[in-house]
Design a protein around this motif. Sequence first.
Motif, PDB file in Angstrom:
ATOM      1  N   GLY A  90       0.951  -1.448  -0.285  1.00 38.13           N
ATOM      2  CA  GLY A  90      -0.008   0.057  -0.334  1.00 38.13           C
ATOM      3  C   GLY A  90       0.308   1.128  -0.447  1.00 38.13           C
ATOM      4  N   ILE A  91       2.335   1.210  -0.016  1.00 43.99           N
ATOM      5  CA  ILE A  91       2.757   2.461   0.029  1.00 43.99           C
ATOM      6  C   ILE A  91       3.019   2.813  -1.819  1.00 43.99           C
ATOM      7  N   LYS A  92       3.452   3.991  -1.418  1.00 42.51           N
ATOM      8  CA  LYS A  92       3.098   5.057  -2.728  1.00 42.51           C
ATOM      9  C   LYS A  92       4.177   5.707  -3.071  1.00 42.51           C
ATOM     10  N   LEU A  93       5.215   5.106  -4.125  1.00 41.59           N
ATOM     11  CA  LEU A  93       6.572   5.961  -4.958  1.00 41.59           C
ATOM     12  C   LEU A  93       6.769   6.948  -4.729  1.00 41.59           C
ATOM     13  N   GLY A  94       7.656   7.413  -4.933  1.00 42.61           N
ATOM     14  CA  GLY A  94       8.039   9.047  -5.772  1.00 42.61           C
ATOM     15  C   GLY A  94       8.474   8.233  -6.331  1.00 42.61           C
ATOM     16  N   GLY A 110       2.466   6.422   4.157  1.00 43.65           N
ATOM     17  CA  GLY A 110       0.912   6.608   4.051  1.00 43.65           C
ATOM     18  C   GLY A 110       1.259   6.500   6.372  1.00 43.65           C
ATOM     19  N   ASP A 111       0.209   6.027   7.041  1.00 47.94           N
ATOM     20  CA  ASP A 111       0.503   5.781   8.233  1.00 47.94           C
ATOM     21  C   ASP A 111       1.829   6.099   9.361  1.00 47.94           C
ATOM     22  N   HIS A 112       2.463   4.888   8.550  1.00 51.05           N
ATOM     23  CA  HIS A 112       3.834   4.890   9.031  1.00 51.05           C
ATOM     24  C   HIS A 112       4.923   5.662   9.125  1.00 51.05           C
ATOM     25  N   SER A 113       5.834   5.816  10.480  1.00 51.01           N
ATOM     26  CA  SER A 113       6.684   5.576  10.452  1.00 51.01           C
ATOM     27  C   SER A 113       7.909   5.348  10.629  1.00 51.01           C
ATOM     28  N   PHE A 114       8.726   5.098   9.164  1.00 50.55           N
ATOM     29  CA  PHE A 114      10.029   4.778   8.936  1.00 50.55           C
ATOM     30  C   PHE A 114      10.927   4.454   9.847  1.00 50.55           C
ATOM     31  N   SER A 115      11.532   4.188  10.484  1.00 53.66           N
ATOM     32  CA  SER A 115      12.852   3.887  10.718  1.00 53.66           C
ATOM     33  C   SER A 115      14.478   2.878  10.430  1.00 53.66           C
ATOM     34  N   SER A 116      15.015   3.975  11.324  1.00 52.24           N
ATOM     35  CA  SER A 116      16.269   2.810  10.699  1.00 52.24           C
ATOM     36  C   SER A 116      16.395   1.367  11.510  1.00 52.24           C
ATOM     37  N   LYS A 153      -3.117   0.714  -9.557  1.00 60.64           N
ATOM     38  CA  LYS A 153      -2.255   0.696  -8.799  1.00 60.64           C
ATOM     39  C   LYS A 153      -1.943   1.915  -7.977  1.00 60.64           C
ATOM     40  N   GLU A 154      -3.179   2.535  -7.607  1.00 60.55           N
ATOM     41  CA  GLU A 154      -3.443   4.045  -6.973  1.00 60.55           C
ATOM     42  C   GLU A 154      -1.798   4.499  -6.982  1.00 60.55           C
TER      43      GLU A 154
END
Length: 643
Positions: A90-94, A110-116, A153-154
């Motif tokens: 569901g992530i969107k790609l730049g 989206g809502d997830h905050s990705f961390s290292s 793919k939205e």
Amino acid sequence: MNIKITLPDGSIREVPQGSTALDIATSISEGLARVVVSAKVNDEVWDLVRPINQDSTLSLLKFDDEDGKKTFWHSSAHLLAEALEALYPGIKLGIGPPIDNGFYYDIDFGDHSFSSTEFNKVEQKMKELASQKNDYIRTEVSKADAIAYFTEKEDPYKLELIEGLNDGEITFYKQGEFTDLCRGPHIPNTSSIKAIKLLKVAAAYWRGDENNKSLTRIYGVSFPKAKMLTEHLNLLEEAKKRDHRRLGKELELFTFSEKVGAGLPLWLPKGTAIRERLETFMRKAQIERGYQQVITPHIGKKELYVTSGHYDKYGEDSFQPIKTPNEDEEFLLKPMNCPHHCEVFKFKPKSYKELPLRLAEFGTVYRYEQSGELNGLTRVRGFTQDDAHIFCTPDQLKAEFVDVIDLVMHVFSKLGFDKFTAQISLRDPDKKEKYIGSDENWEKAERAIVEATSERDLETVTEYGEAAFYGPKLDFMVKDALGRSWQLGTIQVDYNLPERFDLDYIGSDNQKHRPVMIHRAPFGSMERFIGILIEHTGGNFPLWLSPEQVAVLPISEKYHDYSDKVLKFLNNYDIRGLVDERAEKIGRKIRDAEVSKIPVMLIVGEQEAENDEVSVRIHGKGDVGKFSLQDFVSYFETLLKEE
RNA sequence: GCCGACGUAGCUCAGGGGUAGAGCGUUUCCUUGGUAAGGAAGAGGUCGUGGGUUCAAUUCCCAUCGUUGGCUCCA
């Protein structure tokens, strides 16, 4: 039907039409075929497996080639996206391009905050996907099909990108289950990506515009061999050791205090020693070139900056005015020295015979830099420019430019900056109305810069549209230990301030004329320059700049008196240093002197004290033998001259 | 300014709801040693700051300041 392929050595191969670069590489040698990553076909970088249908020039690119690396890293970015899509549906790609030292992909989580902390998981997934040995498959798609695919793919970012593309030039690349809008080229197969490391995660606005959504940018690097990754990581480690912020602390050159304020460096004694030596060096060089030193205050009335135009442009985003207690006066911390120098120029009427007038000042200025921009000594809120303003006639511009270039070169050569870039910034020829000053003067100034640089054989890059609104400029850039590019010296022509301050001189025709102004600062700012210098030298400063040039190391307490005598003797010859009188063994004293990068160590014990000698040890080199005090002074002077 | 991470002794860092630990440095003592770390003992911290939750916060939450990686900006 056959086509002719011309290789870089000039040889020509005839191959069937539709052959690929990989076919040709294989025909040369299996070994070559294994290491090529992409190919330059008629100066365009292509996939290895894309059929060539007409006579072409071909050069095969390996990972070691700049364009080869780009291909490899670009493909790695796709692999990263594939892994992320698998792990975070569901992530969107730049966008996901290669960069100088690896690649990144911009992701909307989206809502997830990705961390290292999630790097490991993603790296594992990437390796797993790489080992599936999927081909990167290129397909040409119509704009309608491309839109249909990403609508399904939205993915709003890809759709926005497609909007800007023309039908007929849209291609998709697919590896495994992952399809991306991409111009390419790519490596043939994921299996060549053997070593992967994700390095950092940061935020970046979609298309670099702060009005847009902020995406998560994940940086990584990858290699065809595991060993190359290890070497790369070691290199990064080494670069970290040269970081001026770290060395500044270790060598006690400067510090910051939360109480004093962010971006306001405090120079410690050793750092001050370096800085003062650099200033002396510059003063001397400037006197030789006909500059006159002036001193102006740290503040100026608000009206001064209204006149200069800076208040309108920067007033809101600057340190706010200081108010006097009784009257309605407002003063600003000076953000630059030029308005003050313009007033110095106006002290009395000027004749053309007094031009060029070169006014120099180590002027400390204060600028309210954005908090996120502050960085060690390279980006601060209070700094000292080795500033000077040259007031001259338009006809004198070129000679003055040549002279300043010589000064900059003098600085760079004395301090060992042999790798730098010089950028000429000119007007955008299509938007001449954006700039102040007459067409005639601009052309004269631009020509003066171009001619001056070519006269001095400077390698330059020319950027159109990069000029300031008030005049063209020439900037010198060098890279820091981490490969980030910083601007050091600058030479700028200014038509604006002479106008605004109504500066004039009486010409030989007894008429008033408007002078041209050149702003120039060979170091740029003392802070930034020293920051870069620390990284450039790794803290091993040239002898003439070292805060402590010699460390006198007595073998035991019995030789303290003799050590003091040695140091006093050297001080008479303007050699600076210290005596290490701690109750430590000589090995320890040597180690500490080496670690603090003192260039020369003088070991003195019984043998030396008896004969008025010193045992000399050079930092990083070792013992160079015994010298009498007088001979050591000569030796020291030879070392200085060799720099 | 925006997004993320971090803030524990001078430095580098560990720890973790029940008022703290290592190494280096520093101090004192012993050692007076010839080319990269001699030994012993001691001192040193309201865990960035301000709020909140809790019987209890350095630990959890919020804000703020600072540092940092990016983005944007840069006379």
